[in-house]
Design a protein around this motif. Structure first.
Motif, mmCIF file in Angstrom:
data_model
loop_
_atom_site.group_PDB
_atom_site.id
_atom_site.type_symbol
_atom_site.label_atom_id
_atom_site.label_comp_id
_atom_site.label_asym_id
_atom_site.label_seq_id
_atom_site.Cartn_x
_atom_site.Cartn_y
_atom_site.Cartn_z
ATOM 1 N N ASP A 3 29.601 -33.534 56.487
ATOM 2 C CA ASP A 3 29.519 -32.667 55.224
ATOM 3 C C ASP A 3 28.172 -33.588 54.046
ATOM 4 N N ASP A 12 24.893 -25.137 53.475
ATOM 5 C CA ASP A 12 25.982 -24.637 52.619
ATOM 6 C C ASP A 12 25.107 -23.545 51.574
ATOM 7 N N ARG A 13 23.926 -23.580 51.417
ATOM 8 C CA ARG A 13 23.406 -22.653 50.682
ATOM 9 C C ARG A 13 22.239 -22.108 51.168
ATOM 10 N N ARG A 14 22.247 -20.957 51.884
ATOM 11 C CA ARG A 14 21.198 -20.570 52.797
ATOM 12 C C ARG A 14 20.713 -19.388 52.090
ATOM 13 N N ILE A 39 27.334 -14.248 53.655
ATOM 14 C CA ILE A 39 26.870 -14.183 52.258
ATOM 15 C C ILE A 39 26.052 -13.061 52.078
ATOM 16 N N ASP A 89 28.463 -14.233 43.656
ATOM 17 C CA ASP A 89 28.491 -14.257 44.920
ATOM 18 C C ASP A 89 27.377 -14.746 45.676
ATOM 19 N N GLN A 91 26.184 -17.886 45.127
ATOM 20 C CA GLN A 91 26.140 -19.362 44.866
ATOM 21 C C GLN A 91 25.921 -19.876 46.285
ATOM 22 N N ARG A 92 26.657 -19.410 47.297
ATOM 23 C CA ARG A 92 26.590 -19.962 48.672
ATOM 24 C C ARG A 92 25.291 -19.729 49.461
#
Ligand code: AMP
Length: 196
Positions: A3, A12-14, A39, A89, A91-92
């Motif tokens: 992690d 985690d943030r594609r 996502i 929505d 954010q990720r």
């Protein structure tokens, strides 16, 4: 350990962009990939069609341009996309289908990402022109018919193709052969995203 690695953080943030001419299958692939990654899939064409249906000011401005197959002005697109990607929505991460389509849009997106394009993934969907025309002829959207189709293809050639050079080398950039089954293309997209 996993992690904390920079790679896990990026996963985690594609942020994924689909480039490609009309009829290349961007929308279909983007929706499936977004569901797989959990996502949102943001289609600027869909947002504009929705604005037209709701008769908003943006919709009234965009409608005649879209009917002719032209590109809606950058400032309108930027305001719309900026507001959308600030929503919770996103954010990720998110997938952009149909944005950016011009150099100023790409530069503005780079600004929104604080100048860091290194973790952006760009898929450029490639399909031969005769196959695109065949696919578009089989769709029912009115801007897929008549002269609007040719205008959309020439807008792509003139204003969107330069983005390939813009992104290539500055992002994780992948050319994808879109002249295959939907499943085969989706499979390749998912493998390209798999941890390196
Ligand atoms: P699409 O559904 O992505 O094929 O988009 C349909 C139409 O919406 C396009 O032909 C343009 O008129 C307009 N549009 C969608 N995205 C953009 C964009 N990023 N810049 C300008 N116009 C756009």
């Amino acid at each position: 350990m996993g992690d904390a690695s920079p790679h896990a953080a990026a996963q985690d943030r594609r942020r994924i962009i689909f480039l490609g001419p009309p009829g290349a299958g961007k929308g279909t692939q983007a929706v499936q990939l977004a569901a797989f990654l959990e996502i949102p899939c943001i289609s600027t064409g869909e947002m504009l069609r929705d604005a037209i249906a709701r008769r908003t000011e943006l919709g009234r401005k965009a409608e005649p341009i879209m009917a002719l197959g032209g590109l809606v002005p950058d400032d309108l697109l930027l305001a719309m996309i900026q507001e959308r990607i600030r929503e919770k929505d996103c954010q990720r991460g998110y997938i952009l289908d149909g944005f950016p389509r011009t150099l100023p849009q790409a530069q503005a997106l780079e600004g929104l990402l604080s100048g860091d394009l290194s973790e952006l993934v760009v898929f450029s969907m490639e399909v031969p022109r005769d196959e695109l025309l065949r696919r578009l002829a089989g769709r029912q959207r009115h801007d897929d018919q008549g002269p609007a189709v040719h205008r959309r293809l020439s807008e792509y050639d003139e204003r969107t193709v330069p983005l390939i050079d813009y992104f290539c080398g500055r992002t994780r950039f992948h050319r994808v052969d879109g002249h295959r089954d939907v499943e085969a293309v989706q499979h390749e997209l998912r493998s390209l995203l798999a941890p390196r």
